[in-house]
Design a protein around this motif. Sequence first.
Motif, PDB file in Angstrom:
ATOM      1  N   PRO A 114       3.237 -31.688   9.107  1.00  0.00           N
ATOM      2  CA  PRO A 114       2.659 -30.585   9.854  1.00  0.00           C
ATOM      3  C   PRO A 114       3.181 -29.269   9.304  1.00  0.00           C
ATOM      4  CG  PRO A 114       4.348 -31.706  11.138  1.00  0.00           C
ATOM      5  CD  PRO A 114       4.123 -32.531   9.919  1.00  0.00           C
ATOM      6  N   GLU A 115       2.426 -28.197   9.551  1.00  0.00           N
ATOM      7  CA  GLU A 115       2.766 -26.907   8.958  1.00  0.00           C
ATOM      8  C   GLU A 115       4.145 -26.425   9.388  1.00  0.00           C
ATOM      9  OE1 GLU A 115       0.844 -22.429   8.477  1.00  0.00           O
ATOM     10  OE2 GLU A 115      -0.273 -24.041   9.456  1.00  0.00           O
ATOM     11  N   TRP A 116       4.519 -26.741  10.639  1.00  0.00           N
ATOM     12  CA  TRP A 116       5.835 -26.282  11.106  1.00  0.00           C
ATOM     13  C   TRP A 116       6.963 -26.927  10.321  1.00  0.00           C
ATOM     14  CZ3 TRP A 116       9.465 -29.736  12.732  1.00  0.00           C
ATOM     15  CH2 TRP A 116       9.023 -31.010  13.113  1.00  0.00           C
ATOM     16  N   GLN A 117       6.725 -28.171   9.842  1.00  0.00           N
ATOM     17  CA  GLN A 117       7.777 -28.851   9.089  1.00  0.00           C
ATOM     18  C   GLN A 117       7.765 -28.427   7.627  1.00  0.00           C
ATOM     19  OE1 GLN A 117       7.546 -33.132   9.015  1.00  0.00           O
ATOM     20  NE2 GLN A 117       9.721 -33.358   8.565  1.00  0.00           N
ATOM     21  N   ARG A 118       6.584 -28.206   7.077  1.00  0.00           N
ATOM     22  CA  ARG A 118       6.483 -27.846   5.663  1.00  0.00           C
ATOM     23  C   ARG A 118       6.954 -26.418   5.400  1.00  0.00           C
ATOM     24  NH1 ARG A 118       1.056 -28.938   2.399  1.00  0.00           N
ATOM     25  NH2 ARG A 118       2.064 -30.959   2.173  1.00  0.00           N
ATOM     26  N   LEU A 119       6.542 -25.471   6.267  1.00  0.00           N
ATOM     27  CA  LEU A 119       6.886 -24.071   6.042  1.00  0.00           C
ATOM     28  C   LEU A 119       7.698 -23.468   7.193  1.00  0.00           C
ATOM     29  CD1 LEU A 119       3.789 -22.346   4.379  1.00  0.00           C
ATOM     30  CD2 LEU A 119       6.070 -22.649   3.438  1.00  0.00           C
ATOM     31  N   LEU A 195      10.728 -22.492  -0.891  1.00  0.00           N
ATOM     32  CA  LEU A 195       9.866 -22.306  -2.057  1.00  0.00           C
ATOM     33  C   LEU A 195       9.076 -23.567  -2.375  1.00  0.00           C
ATOM     34  CD1 LEU A 195      12.160 -20.188  -4.431  1.00  0.00           C
ATOM     35  CD2 LEU A 195      10.251 -19.420  -3.006  1.00  0.00           C
ATOM     36  N   VAL A 196       9.717 -24.723  -2.245  1.00  0.00           N
ATOM     37  CA  VAL A 196       8.996 -25.978  -2.487  1.00  0.00           C
ATOM     38  C   VAL A 196       7.899 -26.169  -1.449  1.00  0.00           C
ATOM     39  CG1 VAL A 196       9.208 -28.490  -2.491  1.00  0.00           C
ATOM     40  CG2 VAL A 196      10.886 -27.096  -3.701  1.00  0.00           C
ATOM     41  N   GLY A 197       8.201 -25.860  -0.191  1.00  0.00           N
ATOM     42  CA  GLY A 197       7.187 -25.951   0.846  1.00  0.00           C
ATOM     43  C   GLY A 197       6.033 -24.997   0.613  1.00  0.00           C
ATOM     44  N   ALA A 198       6.346 -23.785   0.143  1.00  0.00           N
ATOM     45  CA  ALA A 198       5.294 -22.810  -0.147  1.00  0.00           C
ATOM     46  C   ALA A 198       4.400 -23.299  -1.283  1.00  0.00           C
ATOM     47  CB  ALA A 198       5.920 -21.465  -0.498  1.00  0.00           C
ATOM     48  N   ARG A 199       5.003 -23.877  -2.312  1.00  0.00           N
ATOM     49  CA  ARG A 199       4.197 -24.422  -3.414  1.00  0.00           C
ATOM     50  C   ARG A 199       3.305 -25.557  -2.937  1.00  0.00           C
ATOM     51  NH1 ARG A 199       8.609 -26.257  -7.114  1.00  0.00           N
ATOM     52  NH2 ARG A 199       6.908 -27.486  -8.012  1.00  0.00           N
ATOM     53  N   ALA A 200       3.852 -26.430  -2.076  1.00  0.00           N
ATOM     54  CA  ALA A 200       3.058 -27.544  -1.558  1.00  0.00           C
ATOM     55  C   ALA A 200       1.897 -27.034  -0.703  1.00  0.00           C
ATOM     56  CB  ALA A 200       3.943 -28.483  -0.739  1.00  0.00           C
ATOM     57  N   GLU A 201       2.163 -26.012   0.103  1.00  0.00           N
ATOM     58  CA  GLU A 201       1.104 -25.445   0.936  1.00  0.00           C
ATOM     59  C   GLU A 201       0.025 -24.812   0.069  1.00  0.00           C
ATOM     60  OE1 GLU A 201      -0.866 -24.634   4.447  1.00  0.00           O
ATOM     61  OE2 GLU A 201       0.927 -25.871   4.110  1.00  0.00           O
ATOM     62  N   LEU A 202       0.426 -24.080  -0.959  1.00  0.00           N
ATOM     63  CA  LEU A 202      -0.541 -23.474  -1.869  1.00  0.00           C
ATOM     64  C   LEU A 202      -1.346 -24.546  -2.593  1.00  0.00           C
ATOM     65  CD1 LEU A 202      -1.726 -20.993  -3.244  1.00  0.00           C
ATOM     66  CD2 LEU A 202       0.179 -21.057  -4.874  1.00  0.00           C
ATOM     67  N   ARG A 203      -0.675 -25.634  -2.949  1.00  0.00           N
ATOM     68  CA  ARG A 203      -1.354 -26.738  -3.628  1.00  0.00           C
ATOM     69  C   ARG A 203      -2.437 -27.333  -2.728  1.00  0.00           C
ATOM     70  NH1 ARG A 203       2.899 -29.950  -4.168  1.00  0.00           N
ATOM     71  NH2 ARG A 203       3.658 -28.473  -5.733  1.00  0.00           N
ATOM     72  N   ASP A 204      -2.103 -27.557  -1.460  1.00  0.00           N
ATOM     73  CA  ASP A 204      -3.078 -28.117  -0.528  1.00  0.00           C
ATOM     74  C   ASP A 204      -4.236 -27.157  -0.288  1.00  0.00           C
ATOM     75  OD1 ASP A 204      -1.683 -30.418  -0.325  1.00  0.00           O
ATOM     76  OD2 ASP A 204      -0.994 -30.131   1.733  1.00  0.00           O
ATOM     77  N   GLN A 205      -3.931 -25.874  -0.177  1.00  0.00           N
ATOM     78  CA  GLN A 205      -4.990 -24.893   0.029  1.00  0.00           C
ATOM     79  C   GLN A 205      -5.913 -24.823  -1.181  1.00  0.00           C
ATOM     80  OE1 GLN A 205      -3.289 -21.111   1.092  1.00  0.00           O
ATOM     81  NE2 GLN A 205      -2.435 -21.854   3.026  1.00  0.00           N
ATOM     82  N   THR A 206      -5.334 -24.936  -2.372  1.00  0.00           N
ATOM     83  CA  THR A 206      -6.147 -24.937  -3.586  1.00  0.00           C
ATOM     84  C   THR A 206      -7.052 -26.156  -3.629  1.00  0.00           C
ATOM     85  OG1 THR A 206      -4.396 -23.753  -4.781  1.00  0.00           O
ATOM     86  CG2 THR A 206      -6.073 -24.864  -6.099  1.00  0.00           C
ATOM     87  N   THR A 207      -6.490 -27.318  -3.274  1.00  0.00           N
ATOM     88  CA  THR A 207      -7.288 -28.550  -3.235  1.00  0.00           C
ATOM     89  C   THR A 207      -8.413 -28.427  -2.220  1.00  0.00           C
ATOM     90  OG1 THR A 207      -5.375 -29.877  -3.881  1.00  0.00           O
ATOM     91  CG2 THR A 207      -7.215 -31.028  -2.849  1.00  0.00           C
ATOM     92  N   THR A 572      14.659 -19.801 -10.635  1.00  0.00           N
ATOM     93  CA  THR A 572      14.158 -20.161 -11.964  1.00  0.00           C
ATOM     94  C   THR A 572      13.350 -21.448 -11.913  1.00  0.00           C
ATOM     95  OG1 THR A 572      16.076 -19.118 -13.001  1.00  0.00           O
ATOM     96  CG2 THR A 572      14.828 -20.688 -14.331  1.00  0.00           C
ATOM     97  N   ASN A 573      13.893 -22.441 -11.231  1.00  0.00           N
ATOM     98  CA  ASN A 573      13.225 -23.744 -11.127  1.00  0.00           C
ATOM     99  C   ASN A 573      11.834 -23.609 -10.533  1.00  0.00           C
ATOM    100  OD1 ASN A 573      12.492 -26.311  -9.635  1.00  0.00           O
ATOM    101  ND2 ASN A 573      14.287 -27.030 -10.764  1.00  0.00           N
ATOM    102  N   ASN A 574      11.738 -22.901  -9.412  1.00  0.00           N
ATOM    103  CA  ASN A 574      10.458 -22.805  -8.712  1.00  0.00           C
ATOM    104  C   ASN A 574       9.500 -21.824  -9.381  1.00  0.00           C
ATOM    105  OD1 ASN A 574      10.396 -24.336  -5.883  1.00  0.00           O
ATOM    106  ND2 ASN A 574      12.495 -23.691  -6.308  1.00  0.00           N
TER     107      ASN A 574
END
Length: 629
Positions: A114-119, A195-207, A572-574
């Motif tokens: 759920p969004e509350w857990q991811r971000l 940052l990882v959660g933000a990338r995952a959210e952006l990935r899902d929105q892109t999909t 750097t990683n993200n």
Amino acid sequence: MIDYKLVHATVGRFRFRVDRLLRDREYASKLIALVEAVEFVSEVRINPAAAALVVYYQPKVRPDLAQSECVQCILRAAGLNLSTDPVHFVTPEVDAETQSDWEAEVESPLQPEPEWQRLGLPLFSLSLALLAAPLELPPLLVGAAIFGAALPWFERATDHLATQRSPSVDLLDSLWIGLHTLNGQFVAPALKTTLVGARAELRDQTTSLHQKEDQALVPVGTGLWVERQGKVQRLALLQVQPGDRFFVKSGETVPVDGQILAGTAVVNQQGLTGDPTPLLRRAGQPIYAATQIVSGQLQICVGRTGENTRVALAARLREQEPVYDTQIAHLQSEFARAAVVPTLLLATTIFAFTGVYAAPIALFQLDFGSGIQLSLRTVLLSALTQAALQGIYIRSAGALEALAQVDTIVLDQPPDTPLTATAIASLRSIGLDVHVLIPVSAVERQRLSQHWGLSLDQIHTEVSATAKVAIVTLLHNRQRQVAFWGMGIEDFPAFTQATLSLTCAGGGNVSHKAADVVLLEEDLRGLAQTILLCREALQVVYQNAALIVVPNLVVVAGALFWGLNPVVNVVTNNTTAFIAEFLNSSRPIVPPPLPEFSPPLATPVPVLSLPPDNFTEVESSTLQPALLL
């Protein structure tokens, strides 16, 4: 009978393609209700445009049992029974271990969060970490928030240990987060989860955006007025067949792939090519589904309909994501898996000799491939869909990888036409060794050798199935990567012997069901450009690997030898992962242009008059219908 296919499966999630979802909303509603009623199912999604059923379930449930229960739901929704009714079920040819490990290591949870857990929770923990010092917040509160935000890592790490009996990259991430948090360094681990959660959210929105775009491009409507065998009739899109003829006018969208018989129009093909520039189209030229008519009117002969249009094939590839079977992915997964234990031992050794734990902890942040894996997925999927929109259907990323590495191609019986000469010239221009199988006399063989620019050894007059296998085997023994082009059942033995099999989908051809690469039209001229596209895609993959690995090695070395702040490592990683996945990988792949060749093109179709009552000027039987893939 109901057709369905398991197209994707990993721990906690699988996806079926159920063809009936394309046309039966009532069936879709029943299916959702049945699957949602299964006690271990946590979420169900249906994409009617792609005929996809996506099911998330509790990862503790055995995958075969979960899939079996879903199959029962697919059948019961149609009023069928598994034990008595015929079905068509094909399992995917995917290395399940590689796919499962690969997906588990790309920082994505076993179940949708759920969004509350991811971000929400990561942002909350980051806020507490930043305010901990000025507000003198209790360390226990801040630490608990960070551990809550990092729970998906801990779950994946323990699950991998329990099921695979081996440590995973998630274990390294979990140790890095946990040890920094216990040491009171709250900002770095909180920033990592955010940052990882933000990338995952952006990935899902892109999909999700791509899915909406695909749905918008899929032809809809009540039907078309078509001419068939001299009669004009109103037909639903599902009833339209190859060879039918119809008109489209300004403001309408072409619902099929076909050939323009008459008329002139300005069209917009942005949905296909991404280029918004209007183009002029006239009689004799092809036209494709999702093309919008800006002005003018066209008479079109239907070639491909429904899920066999270019845009539908591209949408199917995006939905199925057949990107888990490449050698690159397998090697990367193997490297990531093999590097975990040495990293743990090295960190332990450094700590034992130095007594300082900050430096060895930095080793746990080495990116063994999450960013590489995600960018690889994005690049290869983009290349697959781009090739489909250009008229070449590559079944999976593994076939794309093989096509990029091919150095020799064997063509079975191409006719001596200007198109063939152009195709051979284009294939030779990109460095391929071309061999042709054609049953001709010695004199004709000599003439073709000069005409095509091939040596006599490259033109083979024996065309039996045994001879085809022998030629492919001989080339393989010379350490060649061989692609075999054929169009008949007798070519199957050569298909299995070759590195890659190619065919076209028309002209009564049945070999398209077995080939790795299918040309939608009987024209080899586009193959060279597609090979360049595949090569360029692999180059982008290598660029992304360097973009991710080099900076991460530098910052980890900085933390190991000079005490660089772990926040720099996280950023750097993200940042490199973001650039590789969302910027470098999502841009259009542009292969180098081919040189111009002089052989003339085929004679264009004569221009016909345009009035709607003039349907019968061209006989449908003169137009070659394309077969389904």
